[in-house]
Design a protein around this motif. Structure first.
Motif, PDB file in Angstrom:
ATOM      1  N   THR A   1     -33.759 -77.506  25.573  1.00 24.80           N
ATOM      2  CA  THR A   1     -33.220 -78.427  24.569  1.00 24.80           C
ATOM      3  C   THR A   1     -33.143 -79.851  25.113  1.00 24.80           C
ATOM      4  O   THR A   1     -33.335 -80.812  24.363  1.00 24.80           O
ATOM      5  N   LEU A   2     -32.870 -79.982  26.411  1.00 29.42           N
ATOM      6  CA  LEU A   2     -32.902 -81.314  27.021  1.00 29.42           C
ATOM      7  C   LEU A   2     -34.299 -81.913  26.912  1.00 29.42           C
ATOM      8  O   LEU A   2     -34.456 -83.098  26.566  1.00 29.42           O
ATOM      9  N   ALA A   3     -35.326 -81.104  27.182  1.00 28.02           N
ATOM     10  CA  ALA A   3     -36.701 -81.592  27.081  1.00 28.02           C
ATOM     11  C   ALA A   3     -37.037 -81.983  25.640  1.00 28.02           C
ATOM     12  O   ALA A   3     -37.686 -83.009  25.391  1.00 28.02           O
ATOM     13  N   ILE A   4     -36.582 -81.188  24.672  1.00 30.07           N
ATOM     14  CA  ILE A   4     -36.834 -81.513  23.261  1.00 30.07           C
ATOM     15  C   ILE A   4     -36.144 -82.819  22.891  1.00 30.07           C
ATOM     16  O   ILE A   4     -36.707 -83.676  22.193  1.00 30.07           O
ATOM     17  N   GLY A   5     -34.908 -82.995  23.366  1.00 31.14           N
ATOM     18  CA  GLY A   5     -34.203 -84.239  23.089  1.00 31.14           C
ATOM     19  C   GLY A   5     -34.895 -85.448  23.694  1.00 31.14           C
ATOM     20  O   GLY A   5     -35.001 -86.500  23.061  1.00 31.14           O
TER      21      GLY A   5
ATOM     22  N   GLY B   1     -37.530 -74.243  16.938  1.00 32.07           N
ATOM     23  CA  GLY B   1     -36.659 -73.101  17.151  1.00 32.07           C
ATOM     24  C   GLY B   1     -37.264 -71.973  17.956  1.00 32.07           C
ATOM     25  O   GLY B   1     -36.606 -71.437  18.867  1.00 32.07           O
ATOM     26  N   PRO B   2     -38.506 -71.559  17.688  1.00 33.67           N
ATOM     27  CA  PRO B   2     -39.075 -70.449  18.464  1.00 33.67           C
ATOM     28  C   PRO B   2     -39.110 -70.694  19.962  1.00 33.67           C
ATOM     29  O   PRO B   2     -39.063 -69.745  20.744  1.00 33.67           O
ATOM     30  N   ALA B   3     -39.190 -71.949  20.389  1.00 37.93           N
ATOM     31  CA  ALA B   3     -39.184 -72.249  21.822  1.00 37.93           C
ATOM     32  C   ALA B   3     -37.794 -72.132  22.422  1.00 37.93           C
ATOM     33  O   ALA B   3     -37.648 -72.006  23.640  1.00 37.93           O
ATOM     34  N   VAL B   4     -36.754 -72.165  21.568  1.00 40.37           N
ATOM     35  CA  VAL B   4     -35.379 -72.174  22.049  1.00 40.37           C
ATOM     36  C   VAL B   4     -34.756 -70.785  22.027  1.00 40.37           C
ATOM     37  O   VAL B   4     -34.092 -70.372  22.982  1.00 40.37           O
ATOM     38  N   ILE B   5     -34.961 -70.048  20.954  1.00 42.77           N
ATOM     39  CA  ILE B   5     -34.167 -68.835  20.729  1.00 42.77           C
ATOM     40  C   ILE B   5     -34.526 -67.697  21.676  1.00 42.77           C
ATOM     41  O   ILE B   5     -33.741 -66.759  21.839  1.00 42.77           O
ATOM     42  N   ARG B   6     -35.689 -67.766  22.315  1.00 38.91           N
ATOM     43  CA  ARG B   6     -36.064 -66.709  23.252  1.00 38.91           C
ATOM     44  C   ARG B   6     -35.323 -66.858  24.574  1.00 38.91           C
ATOM     45  O   ARG B   6     -35.069 -65.874  25.270  1.00 38.91           O
ATOM     46  N   ALA B   7     -34.984 -68.080  24.931  1.00 39.68           N
ATOM     47  CA  ALA B   7     -34.374 -68.349  26.231  1.00 39.68           C
ATOM     48  C   ALA B   7     -32.872 -68.113  26.180  1.00 39.68           C
ATOM     49  O   ALA B   7     -32.266 -67.971  25.115  1.00 39.68           O
ATOM     50  N   ARG B   8     -32.271 -68.106  27.356  1.00 37.57           N
ATOM     51  CA  ARG B   8     -30.829 -67.914  27.470  1.00 37.57           C
ATOM     52  C   ARG B   8     -30.283 -68.814  28.583  1.00 37.57           C
ATOM     53  O   ARG B   8     -31.009 -69.247  29.472  1.00 37.57           O
TER      54      ARG B   8
END
Length: 673
Positions: free
Chosen positions: A454-458, A439-446
């Motif tokens: 999220t594509l990279a995480i998937g 989550g911390p890697a996602v919520i900062r971005a927009r």
């Protein structure tokens, strides 16, 4: 020297493969960085060139030249057509573009297979290149060395065009200041079309020249697209030479990395992509810090709303905007009566519930099984709704916690934990922990950065699924584990109707809890974060904490969906948790309306029906039908099914509470509430 001898050929192969990716990524970077189009069909443009070149190759120089000309021209025309297709989406942001171009990729891939066949085509090159040369005592294909030289010359030529010619100046101006470009007498629209045509030509030329390296066949376009996205992210959008070196690095990881560290190579690329994006967003100002909101995109003109307004005798544009200022609403309008408004919002959910309960009595066993799968995908879509519609974090990687929940349930069942509620709770917990970690890697971005992270995480999760065979079964998947029991002391569920009823109960409970939370003060805070982030931060609200909690809860809900999918299907494969499923979930959200939970469920049902039921009457054309569904949804339903009820994806007809009004400037220049 022994180390050099052992890895020389893979290293040179890495350079050749990287330069092939560079030619493709240069076009993708041009389309995204200059024309502003997030083109997920760029791999299909490569495939057009590859198939055309392979079909025309006859082992002569004339055949190579003809294939290069035809493949480049065909992809160039397709790129220009893409400019026309994306023009109506200019004000709707990159999410709509991603869905449209992914749909076009599905359609194009199906048509290519129908025209050229499903088998990989052989490629014949001229005899002078179909040989090997001595390279430091090793034999190496002459064609690949020739390709390396051509790619380097192309990089130099492209840099010269962009930095030293009037054409390049116009392209740079179109990206930086289109208004100034128009003032000089140039048409930004013409430059936009030319850029996308040039991007298509680069992809097509790469397909023709790269066909002897990566032969045209099923899966080629997806693989090329994903690797090109990694190159663009690592190299950035400002310099062709940065893209060049990033492409070489990716090529080395794909070839030399496999021989040096085969256990790490599958993870390195997307881990690097996620890290670069997370660092860039970490040191950048949050999107909402200087604007009214984040992650939201203007839906643009709604053809359905316009038609409804015309039938009602109202001017176009007033259908979705409500009454004119100073004009009172009709007293029969449901939103004016609280009781009727509540019923108006609850009616679709009640009707849907009645229909779902009635399905076992109306459908055959196969259709009931599909309905159960639709419920599982529906929960995944609802989790995407929470992130995309409520938190303003559009995601293409929600299949990651979905996969965690699915594999957790399969392994629990294999270990003897077959009670359904236990599987659901533990799978949701595992998915929530996973969402908390990433989550911390996602919520900062927009915006688009969220899509890419999220594509990279998937994709990283997919790599783990393929590599961790002891837990996931690898590419073969998992099958043969004991059936789930609905409650303690019961028997394993094997009949389709039993599995469907179990899935329905779990889905109803999960959706009810989701709606209660979203309509609570917590849901209002989340919606306020999406609609007025700067104001929320200024008021002292911990916006990051809200978004992280939303990300964790959405992950838990996706884990429940993954658990249901395993229970209903009784098997699990990597394709069930791949990128295509992530795109389907996002499409379901767009079909329903980005803030409509009920709409997300309906969208998931429509996708499963199209993919598995309708396509059954036209075998082999499932991707084509799904692609048409993608394209039609983006064009016809910009506000989703919620717009058919008079809403706009966040209005009275949706499930979202209204965000607080954004601050408006006062005459004195100060911000007033």
């Amino acid at each position: 020297m022994e180390l050099l001898d052992g890895h020389l050929i893979p290293a040179v192969d890495g350079v050749a493969f990287g330069l092939l990716l560079f030619v493709v990524a240069a076009g993708l970077s041009l389309a995204f960085g200059t024309a502003g189009v997030l083109n997920l069909s760029h791999g299909t443009l490569y495939a057009i060139g590859a198939y055309t070149g392979a079909e025309l190759s006859d082992g002569t120089w004339g055949g190579l030249a003809l294939g290069l000309a035809a493949g480049t021209a065909a992809a160039c025309v397709a790129g220009a057509g893409l400019s026309v297709a994306t023009a109506p989406l200019a004000r709707r942001g990159h999410l709509a573009q991603a869905l449209l171009t992914f749909g076009l990729a599905l359609i194009g891939g199906d048509l290519l297979i129908q025209f050229f066949g499903a088998d990989e085509l052989p490629v014949r090159v001229p005899e002078a290149l179909d040989s090997s040369v001595s390279l430091l005592g090793h034999r190496y294909p002459a064609y690949r060395l020739c390709f390396i030289v051509m790619a380097v010359l192309l990089a130099a030529f492209g840099t010269w065009v962009l930095t030293r010619t009037r054409m390049g100046a116009a392209v740079r101006a179109a990206a930086d200041d289109p208004q100034m470009l128009a003032a000089t007498g140039h048409s930004p629209r013409a430059v936009h079309t030319g850029v996308l045509a040039a991007a298509g030509a680069l992809a097509g030329a790469a397909g023709v020249l790269g066909a002897p390296i990566i032969g045209p066949g099923p899966g080629t376009s997806e693989n090329v697209l994903m690797l090109s996205l990694v190159v663009v992210v690592l190299g950035g959008l400002r310099s062709l030479w940065a893209t060049f070196f990033a492409a070489v690095a990716v090529g080395e990881v794909q070839t030399l990395g496999v021989s040096v560290a085969p256990e790490l190579a599958p993870y390195l690329l997307f881990a690097a992509m996620a890290a670069v994006l997370a660092l860039r967003s970490r040191f950048a100002e949050p999107a909402g810090a200087g604007a009214a909101g984040h992650g939201s995109e203007a839906p643009g003109p709604d053809p359905v709303a316009r038609l409804r307004g015309l039938l009602a005798g109202r001017p176009a544009g007033r259908a979705a905007a409500g009454p004119l200022p100073g004009r009172k609403r009709s007293p029969v309008w449901p939103a004016r009566l609280p009781g009727r408004a509540a019923w108006w919002q609850a009616a679709p959910l009640l009707v849907l519930l009645v229909v779902l309960i009635s399905l076992p009595a109306l459908l055959d066993a196969y259709s009931i099984s599909l309905a159960g799968s639709a419920l599982a995908l529906g929960l995944l879509a609802v989790s995407v709704t929470i992130l995309t519609g409520y938190a303003g974090l559009p995601t293409l990687g929600q299949t990651a916690p979905f996969a965690v929940g699915a594999y957790a349930t399969a392994n629990l069942a294999d270990a003897g934990w077959t009670v359904g509620p236990v599987q659901i709770v533990l799978s949701a917990l595992a998915a929530a922990v996973f969402a908390a970690v990433v989550g911390p890697a996602v919520i900062r971005a927009r915006g688009t950065t969220v899509l890419m992270i999220t594509l990279a995480i998937g994709e990283l999760t997919g790599a783990v699924v393929n590599q961790l065979k002891s837990v996931t079964g690898g590419a073969d998947g998992l099958v043969g584990f004991p059936a789930t029991r609905a409650l303690w002391g019961g028997e394993g569920m094997l009949e389709e109707s039993e599995l469907y009823n179990y899935a329905l109960v779990v889905a109803v409970v999960a959706v009810a809890l989701t709606l209660l939370v979203l309509r609570s003060p917590a849901g209002k805070l989340l919606t306020g974060t999406r609609g007025a982030e700067a104001r929320m931060r200024a008021s002292g609200h911990p916006v990051g904490r809200y978004l992280l909690v939303a990300h964790i809860c959405a992950g838990a809900l996706a884990g429940v969906g993954g658990s249901l999918m395993v229970t209903v299907q009784q098997y699990l494969s990597p394709a069930d948790v791949g990128f295509e499923i992530a795109a389907f979930a996002l499409l379901a959200v767009v079909i329903g309306g980005t803030t409509s939970v009920v709409g997300a469920l309906l969208g998931a049902g429509l996708i499963v029906a199209t993919r598995d039921w309708v396509a059954g009457s036209w075998p082999g054309h499932g991707p084509l039908l799904l692609g048409v569904l993608f394209v039609a949804t983006v064009y016809v339903l910009p506000r989703g099914l919620a717009g058919l009820r008079g809403g706009s994806g966040g209005g009275p007809s949706s499930d979202a509470p209204r965000p607080p009004p954004a601050p408006t400037p006062s005459p004195a220049g100060k911000v007033s509430p």
